[in-house]
Design an enzyme around this catalytic site. Structure first.
Site, short mmCIF file in Angstrom:
data_model
loop_
_atom_site.label_atom_id
_atom_site.label_comp_id
_atom_site.label_asym_id
_atom_site.label_seq_id
_atom_site.Cartn_x
_atom_site.Cartn_y
_atom_site.Cartn_z
N HIS A 66 22.37 -76.74 11.70
CA HIS A 66 21.86 -77.00 13.05
C HIS A 66 20.60 -77.87 12.89
CE1 HIS A 66 19.89 -75.94 16.91
NE2 HIS A 66 21.07 -75.51 17.31
N ASP A 108 19.43 -69.19 7.69
CA ASP A 108 19.46 -69.32 9.14
C ASP A 108 20.59 -68.42 9.64
OD1 ASP A 108 20.13 -69.98 11.71
OD2 ASP A 108 20.12 -72.15 11.40
N GLN A 158 23.70 -67.48 13.90
CA GLN A 158 25.07 -67.17 14.32
C GLN A 158 25.63 -65.93 13.64
OE1 GLN A 158 26.60 -68.53 16.79
NE2 GLN A 158 25.08 -70.15 17.13
N LYS A 171 20.87 -64.58 21.23
CA LYS A 171 22.29 -64.72 20.87
C LYS A 171 22.90 -63.35 20.54
CE LYS A 171 21.53 -69.28 18.81
NZ LYS A 171 22.11 -70.28 19.72
N CYS A 216 24.14 -79.66 18.55
CA CYS A 216 22.93 -79.78 17.72
C CYS A 216 23.27 -79.88 16.24
CB CYS A 216 21.95 -78.63 17.96
SG CYS A 216 21.28 -78.59 19.61
N1 PLP Z 1 20.58 -72.32 13.90
C1 PLP Z 1 21.84 -72.16 14.34
C2 PLP Z 1 22.97 -72.05 13.36
C3 PLP Z 1 22.09 -72.10 15.71
O1 PLP Z 1 23.34 -71.94 16.16
C4 PLP Z 1 20.99 -72.19 16.61
C5 PLP Z 1 21.22 -72.19 18.06
O2 PLP Z 1 22.27 -72.53 18.55
C6 PLP Z 1 19.71 -72.32 16.09
C7 PLP Z 1 19.54 -72.39 14.73
C8 PLP Z 1 18.50 -72.41 16.98
O3 PLP Z 1 18.32 -71.22 17.67
P1 PLP Z 1 17.20 -71.09 18.80
O4 PLP Z 1 17.42 -72.24 19.75
O5 PLP Z 1 17.45 -69.77 19.43
O6 PLP Z 1 15.89 -71.19 18.13
#
Ligand code: PLP
Length: 405
Positions: A121, A199, A202, A225, A363
């Site tokens: 992401h 990270d 998900q 999430k 993203c």
């Molecule tokens: N990393 C992953 C794999 C994601 O799917 C997301 C959000 O969709 C994020 C990071 C960023 O999360 P947040 O916008 O809640 O900080």
């Protein structure tokens, strides 16, 4: 026993109609819906104990502080952290990653490297690129194959260069659904002297996370999430690393003593929690985690896997469908395209039928560049979704195909 009807009854929004049709919510990878206990807990906080935390001797402040710290312990237990002070409240995954990337500035110099993967992401790319710009370090990228699986021999070769100081990879890819072999990555990285940030944006909503079994140095996820309020998240960090990292932001709460000559910092976790936090959010994230554990993360994972298998099979009956992300180990995320049709157009038509899917690059522009596509349609399932809803999606996509084809 997984009682799907009882679970659905916990989520008031699932009774809503969208464009005159019953809502089918398949955008769970972007944010989850919230059960009534979470919605009530937010209102309850403001109706009964609202006060600033860690500062007041008065009763309300103590009640709010206690509830906040109870939630920290709930999260500690949930991810099996060794200490509650290794659990930092953040505004989300993005905040957690930026905190670590910022703190690593002092550990890097030209010639060092930071490693990410080809399926990150943007939140797990850009902060590291900014770190590289600040320090002169290089960005290494673990490549992936056509199924959307990481090429592990290439990872091994990059590590063997001996330059990597930190590896940052996702547990589950948000655009492909790939479940990455994070334990392998962590063990190899440690053997090469590199730290690892996972990270888990998900993964946290769908899997049992055990940060000690993984031996992760850092694990970041978002509360919103995982049935919690927006603007909440967690950064787990091993005590030794959190002691070493400098504070991310300066301000109230994160200090021991302040004078114009010198400021000393508070201990963990407060060193990283400057200012008044998202108090009700932090408290209610604990409520959300209790709710998930009430159902059982293992049961959630099994049920969502059934939805993945069912959805993949049903969607594959659509002529000309191309799945993007066909890894052997996948979470309940299905990205696809229909030949000759822009994903946005499919998303817009199924929305008219009450079905919420996401379209675009999610993203993860480098993933789209890898597959040479502008974007995908993404259906991401949660434990409150049903096979009937998947049938509705398949029918809607077929209809969109007829209209646009
Ligand atoms: N990393 C992953 C794999 C994601 O799917 C997301 C959000 O969709 C994020 C990071 C960023 O999360 P947040 O916008 O809640 O900080």
């Amino acid at each position: 026993m997984f009682d799907i009807q009882a679970i659905r009854a916990d989520f008031p929004i699932l009774n809503e109609k969208v464009n005159g049709k019953p809502l089918v919510y398949f955008d769970n990878a972007a944010t989850s819906q919230k059960p009534q206990v979470v919605i009530d807990a937010i209102s309850n906080y403001y109706s009964t104990i609202n006060a600033n935390i860690h500062r007041g001797v008065h009763t309300l402040s103590q009640l709010a502080t206690d509830a906040y710290e109870v939630s920290r312990h709930t999260i500690q237990k949930h991810i099996n952290a060794a200490h509650a002070h290794e659990v930092l409240f953040t505004s989300g995954t993005t905040h957690g990653i930026n905190l670590v990337a910022s703190g690593f500035t002092q550990f890097l110099k030209p010639g060092n490297a930071v490693m990410v993967s080809a399926m990150e992401h943007h939140s797990n790319i850009v902060p590291w690129q900014m770190l590289c710009e600040r320090t002169g370090a290089d960005l290494q990228v673990i490549p992936m194959d056509e199924n959307g699986e990481l090429i592990l021999p290439a990872f091994d070769s990059l590590l063997a260069e001996g330059r990597t100081k930190i590896v940052a990879v996702n547990h589950i890819s948000n655009s492909l659904g790939t479940m990455n072999p994070v334990k392998y990555i962590i063990d190899k990285a440690h053997a090469a002297g590199a730290a690892v940030l996972i990270d888990g944006a998900q993964a946290a909503p769908h899997l049992t996370i055990d940060v000690q079994a993984l031996d992760a140095d850092f694990y970041a996820f978002s509360g919103h999430k995982a049935c919690g309020p927006t603007g909440t998240g967690v950064l787990y960090g091993k005590e030794a690393w959190l002691e070493k990292l400098p504070p991310y932001q300066g301000g109230g709460e994160m200090i021991k003593e302040v004078s114009f000559e010198k400021t000393t910092y508070a201990g963990l976790p407060h060193k990283f929690e400057a200012g008044t936090p998202h108090i009700e959010g932090g408290i209610v994230l604990g409520t959300a985690i209790d709710y998930l554990n009430g159902i059982g993360m293992d049961k959630i994972a099994v049920y969502e896997h059934q939805l993945l298998v069912y959805g993949t099979q049903k969607l594959s009956e659509i002529e000309g469908i191309q799945f993007v992300g066909t890894a052997k180990e996948k979470a309940s995320v299905i990205s696809f395209n229909l030949q000759g049709i822009h994903p946005y157009d499919i998303g817009a038509i199924v929305d008219k039928m009450g079905i919420a899917v996401r379209t675009g690059h999610h993203c993860t522009q480098p993933v789209m560049q890898h597959f040479n596509i502008p974007g995908t349609v993404r259906a991401s399932f949660a434990f409150y979704n049903t096979t009937e809803e998947i049938d509705a999606l398949v029918a809607a996509v077929k209809k969109a195909q007829m209209m646009l084809g």
